[in-house]
Scaffold this motif. Structure first.
Motif, mmCIF file in Angstrom:
data_model
loop_
_atom_site.group_PDB
_atom_site.id
_atom_site.type_symbol
_atom_site.label_atom_id
_atom_site.label_comp_id
_atom_site.label_asym_id
_atom_site.label_seq_id
_atom_site.Cartn_x
_atom_site.Cartn_y
_atom_site.Cartn_z
ATOM 1 N N SER A 126 0.896 -1.217 0.131
ATOM 2 C CA SER A 126 0.142 0.042 -0.222
ATOM 3 C C SER A 126 1.147 1.320 0.218
ATOM 4 O O SER A 126 0.378 2.272 -0.721
ATOM 5 C CB SER A 126 -0.860 0.025 1.233
ATOM 6 O OG SER A 126 -1.808 -1.008 1.150
ATOM 7 N N VAL A 127 1.915 1.204 0.578
ATOM 8 C CA VAL A 127 2.948 2.263 0.818
ATOM 9 C C VAL A 127 3.675 2.710 -0.650
ATOM 10 O O VAL A 127 3.591 3.737 -1.056
ATOM 11 C CB VAL A 127 4.150 2.237 1.775
ATOM 12 C CG1 VAL A 127 5.126 3.261 1.702
ATOM 13 C CG2 VAL A 127 3.425 2.119 3.172
ATOM 14 N N ILE A 128 3.990 1.414 -1.185
ATOM 15 C CA ILE A 128 4.818 1.492 -2.449
ATOM 16 C C ILE A 128 3.908 1.869 -3.715
ATOM 17 O O ILE A 128 4.144 2.798 -4.445
ATOM 18 C CB ILE A 128 5.544 0.043 -2.666
ATOM 19 C CG1 ILE A 128 6.478 -0.098 -1.687
ATOM 20 C CG2 ILE A 128 6.153 0.195 -4.211
ATOM 21 C CD1 ILE A 128 7.135 -1.475 -1.718
ATOM 22 N N ILE A 129 2.459 1.078 -3.725
ATOM 23 C CA ILE A 129 1.910 1.222 -4.741
ATOM 24 C C ILE A 129 0.767 2.159 -4.800
ATOM 25 O O ILE A 129 0.367 2.892 -5.697
ATOM 26 C CB ILE A 129 1.127 -0.215 -5.156
ATOM 27 C CG1 ILE A 129 2.133 -1.185 -5.539
ATOM 28 C CG2 ILE A 129 0.014 0.021 -6.507
ATOM 29 C CD1 ILE A 129 1.551 -2.687 -5.647
ATOM 30 N N LEU A 130 0.055 2.429 -3.547
ATOM 31 C CA LEU A 130 -0.972 3.234 -3.320
ATOM 32 C C LEU A 130 -0.388 4.656 -2.585
ATOM 33 O O LEU A 130 -1.176 5.392 -2.315
ATOM 34 C CB LEU A 130 -2.222 2.571 -2.430
ATOM 35 C CG LEU A 130 -2.651 1.395 -3.048
ATOM 36 C CD1 LEU A 130 -3.705 0.922 -2.073
ATOM 37 C CD2 LEU A 130 -3.267 1.659 -4.329
ATOM 38 N N GLU B 188 0.633 5.193 0.047
ATOM 39 C CA GLU B 188 0.148 5.397 1.579
ATOM 40 C C GLU B 188 1.228 6.150 2.564
ATOM 41 O O GLU B 188 2.343 5.755 2.369
ATOM 42 C CB GLU B 188 -0.507 4.313 2.133
ATOM 43 C CG GLU B 188 -1.945 4.071 1.698
ATOM 44 C CD GLU B 188 -2.581 2.989 2.186
ATOM 45 O OE1 GLU B 188 -2.390 2.513 3.445
ATOM 46 O OE2 GLU B 188 -3.655 2.692 1.899
ATOM 47 N N GLN B 189 0.886 6.769 3.513
ATOM 48 C CA GLN B 189 2.325 7.325 4.519
ATOM 49 C C GLN B 189 2.973 6.391 5.341
ATOM 50 O O GLN B 189 2.287 5.290 5.786
ATOM 51 C CB GLN B 189 1.437 8.526 5.305
ATOM 52 C CG GLN B 189 2.637 9.066 6.163
ATOM 53 C CD GLN B 189 1.970 10.183 7.290
ATOM 54 O OE1 GLN B 189 0.719 10.192 7.407
ATOM 55 N NE2 GLN B 189 2.795 10.888 7.728
ATOM 56 N N LEU B 190 4.167 6.534 5.124
ATOM 57 C CA LEU B 190 5.111 5.573 6.056
ATOM 58 C C LEU B 190 5.451 6.192 7.177
ATOM 59 O O LEU B 190 6.334 6.949 7.114
ATOM 60 C CB LEU B 190 6.328 5.097 5.172
ATOM 61 C CG LEU B 190 7.308 3.995 5.504
ATOM 62 C CD1 LEU B 190 6.774 2.839 6.127
ATOM 63 C CD2 LEU B 190 8.204 3.795 4.961
ATOM 64 N N THR B 191 4.906 5.848 8.456
ATOM 65 C CA THR B 191 5.339 6.190 9.486
ATOM 66 C C THR B 191 6.460 5.572 10.336
ATOM 67 O O THR B 191 6.760 4.370 9.790
ATOM 68 C CB THR B 191 3.943 6.301 10.522
ATOM 69 O OG1 THR B 191 3.705 5.094 10.746
ATOM 70 C CG2 THR B 191 2.683 7.092 9.858
ATOM 71 N N ILE B 192 6.780 6.092 11.339
ATOM 72 C CA ILE B 192 8.020 5.274 12.072
ATOM 73 C C ILE B 192 7.454 4.120 12.809
ATOM 74 O O ILE B 192 7.924 3.144 12.907
ATOM 75 C CB ILE B 192 8.384 6.376 13.244
ATOM 76 C CG1 ILE B 192 9.813 5.628 13.839
ATOM 77 C CG2 ILE B 192 7.275 6.741 14.030
ATOM 78 C CD1 ILE B 192 10.886 5.339 13.048
ATOM 79 N N TRP B 193 6.153 4.260 12.924
ATOM 80 C CA TRP B 193 5.498 3.039 13.916
ATOM 81 C C TRP B 193 5.302 1.878 12.538
ATOM 82 O O TRP B 193 5.657 0.642 12.885
ATOM 83 C CB TRP B 193 4.002 3.241 14.057
ATOM 84 C CG TRP B 193 3.836 4.116 15.458
ATOM 85 C CD1 TRP B 193 3.523 5.506 15.317
ATOM 86 C CD2 TRP B 193 4.212 3.883 16.777
ATOM 87 N NE1 TRP B 193 3.810 5.866 16.532
ATOM 88 C CE2 TRP B 193 4.215 4.967 17.531
ATOM 89 C CE3 TRP B 193 4.671 2.768 17.350
ATOM 90 C CZ2 TRP B 193 4.351 4.939 18.846
ATOM 91 C CZ3 TRP B 193 4.950 2.630 18.584
ATOM 92 C CH2 TRP B 193 4.658 4.022 19.487
ATOM 93 N N ARG B 194 5.002 2.219 11.321
ATOM 94 C CA ARG B 194 4.930 1.137 10.367
ATOM 95 C C ARG B 194 6.189 0.647 9.925
ATOM 96 O O ARG B 194 6.702 -0.397 9.732
ATOM 97 C CB ARG B 194 4.450 1.788 9.110
ATOM 98 C CG ARG B 194 2.762 1.973 9.413
ATOM 99 C CD ARG B 194 2.006 1.885 8.133
ATOM 100 N NE ARG B 194 0.493 2.080 8.249
ATOM 101 C CZ ARG B 194 -0.180 2.126 7.098
ATOM 102 N NH1 ARG B 194 0.233 1.890 5.720
ATOM 103 N NH2 ARG B 194 -1.614 2.145 7.526
ATOM 104 N N LEU C 35 1.929 -2.906 14.283
ATOM 105 C CA LEU C 35 2.661 -1.792 14.125
ATOM 106 C C LEU C 35 2.509 -1.465 12.539
ATOM 107 O O LEU C 35 2.011 -0.350 11.952
ATOM 108 C CB LEU C 35 3.891 -1.611 14.514
ATOM 109 C CG LEU C 35 4.168 -1.546 15.982
ATOM 110 C CD1 LEU C 35 5.721 -1.851 16.112
ATOM 111 C CD2 LEU C 35 3.724 -0.351 16.617
ATOM 112 N N GLY C 36 2.861 -2.627 11.561
ATOM 113 C CA GLY C 36 3.177 -2.081 10.341
ATOM 114 C C GLY C 36 1.869 -1.963 9.385
ATOM 115 O O GLY C 36 1.837 -1.481 8.269
ATOM 116 N N SER C 37 0.982 -2.511 9.991
ATOM 117 C CA SER C 37 -0.689 -2.708 8.992
ATOM 118 C C SER C 37 -1.290 -1.278 9.431
ATOM 119 O O SER C 37 -2.199 -1.031 8.849
ATOM 120 C CB SER C 37 -1.284 -3.904 9.360
ATOM 121 O OG SER C 37 -1.686 -3.735 10.787
#
Length: 309
Positions: free
Chosen positions: A111-115, A117-123, A286-288
């Motif tokens: 989702s981060v790569i294709i869509l 979506e924001q990548l947070t420190i938690w993810r 965390l990652g989801s």
């Protein structure tokens, strides 16, 4: 339906899917793996369309929907179930269930790569913890490192294929009912799996004659309840509470698959399995984005309570 009832239903679905890992292990050990998978998925598709018929939800996909339907069939059914059945034939159900628990995490990565979506420190922390968990899982087991690694890699490919399918399904469900989409994906995917089975397992159909009554009861449980009804119910619950809320419960799939492997298959659960389980559950949470979703919900409820006062 109240939230408490929705949660009970989702826990029930996770129980079905967790136990289904052990059921699949039994099936692929008794029959040719790809052949029995093709028959199982076709049976599930038939069940889905019977249900959709009575719900009056059946229609042909529009021209612009066919590409997404076929893409979903190849990723969600053909690749996912091919690698899953072959991988479970080479590793334990416990290992398979743990690695399958990475599904939400891999979906978040895509989702981060294709869509975008924001990548947070938690993810980002979740990705690292999930990777550590997989490491413990792959190294666990009594079958030897080489044997476990081959099966584990195929299970990883299976869940990665499914994660790609979730991206496709998210786009396709904006145009057609997700339950109808599920039916078409299962039907098309099962036919392609059957062609692969006829090529790779020429004696696969003949192997179906060796099943006992108990084995075929396990088959019906897996096809009708876990695959057909389980996926339809889960998709309908997503419509009620959203994908983020429903994804929290996917963590239970891993837990139930471990318990099922120990209870029904008598597989030895090693300390490394539980260490891997802890890291995977933390990584998925965390990652989801499930933990962030829960924290936002709690803050929102706290704000509303203060407002009432």
């Amino acid at each position: 339906m109240k939230n408490s009832q929705i949660y009970i239903v989702l826990i029930g679905v996770m129980l079905l899917w967790g136990v289904n890992v052990s059921a699949l292990k039994v099936l692929v050990d008794h029959f040719s793996p790809i052949t029995i998978t093709a028959v199982r998925i076709f049976t599930a598709a038939s069940m889905v369309f019977i249900i959709l018929f009575f719900m009056k939800k059946i229609r042909l996909p529009h021209r612009e929907e066919w590409g997404l339907v076929i893409g979903g069939a190849f990723t969600s059914v053909v690749a996912h179930h091919y690698f899953l059945s072959d991988g479970l034939a080479k590793t334990s159900a416990a290992n398979g269930g743990l690695i399958l628990g990475l599904g939400p995490l891999l979906t978040a990565v895509l989702s981060v790569i294709i869509l975008k979506e924001q990548l947070t420190i938690w993810r980002l922390s979740g990705f690292l913890l999930g990777g550590i968990g997989v490491g413990f899982t792959v190294l666990a087991g009594s079958g030897g490192l080489g044997e476990v690694s081959i099966g584990a890699m195929e299970i990883l490919l299976a869940i990665l294929s499914q994660a790609f399918s979730f991206i496709i399904i998210k786009k396709a469900s904006e145009k057609m009912d997700a339950r109808l989409l599920t039916g078409y994906m299962l039907l098309i995917g099962s036919l392609f799996l059957l062609l692969i089975a006829l090529w790779k397992e020429p004696n696969g159909i003949t192997s179906l004659r060796t099943g006992s009554v108990s084995i075929w009861l396990i088959f019906l449980f897996s096809a009708l309840f876990a695959t057909a009804i389980g996926h339809m119910v889960y998709n309908s619950m997503i419509q009620k509470i959203g994908a983020a809320g429903a994804s929290i419960f996917l963590n239970l799939n891993t837990f139930f698959s471990l318990i099922g492997a120990g209870l029904f298959l008598g597989e030895k659960l090693l300390p490394a399995h539980f260490i891997g389980l802890i890291f995977i559950v933390l990584g998925v949470s965390l990652g989801s984005g499930a933990l962030e979703y829960y924290m936002r919900s709690m803050r929102k409820m706290g704000t509303e309570d203060k407002g009432v006062e």
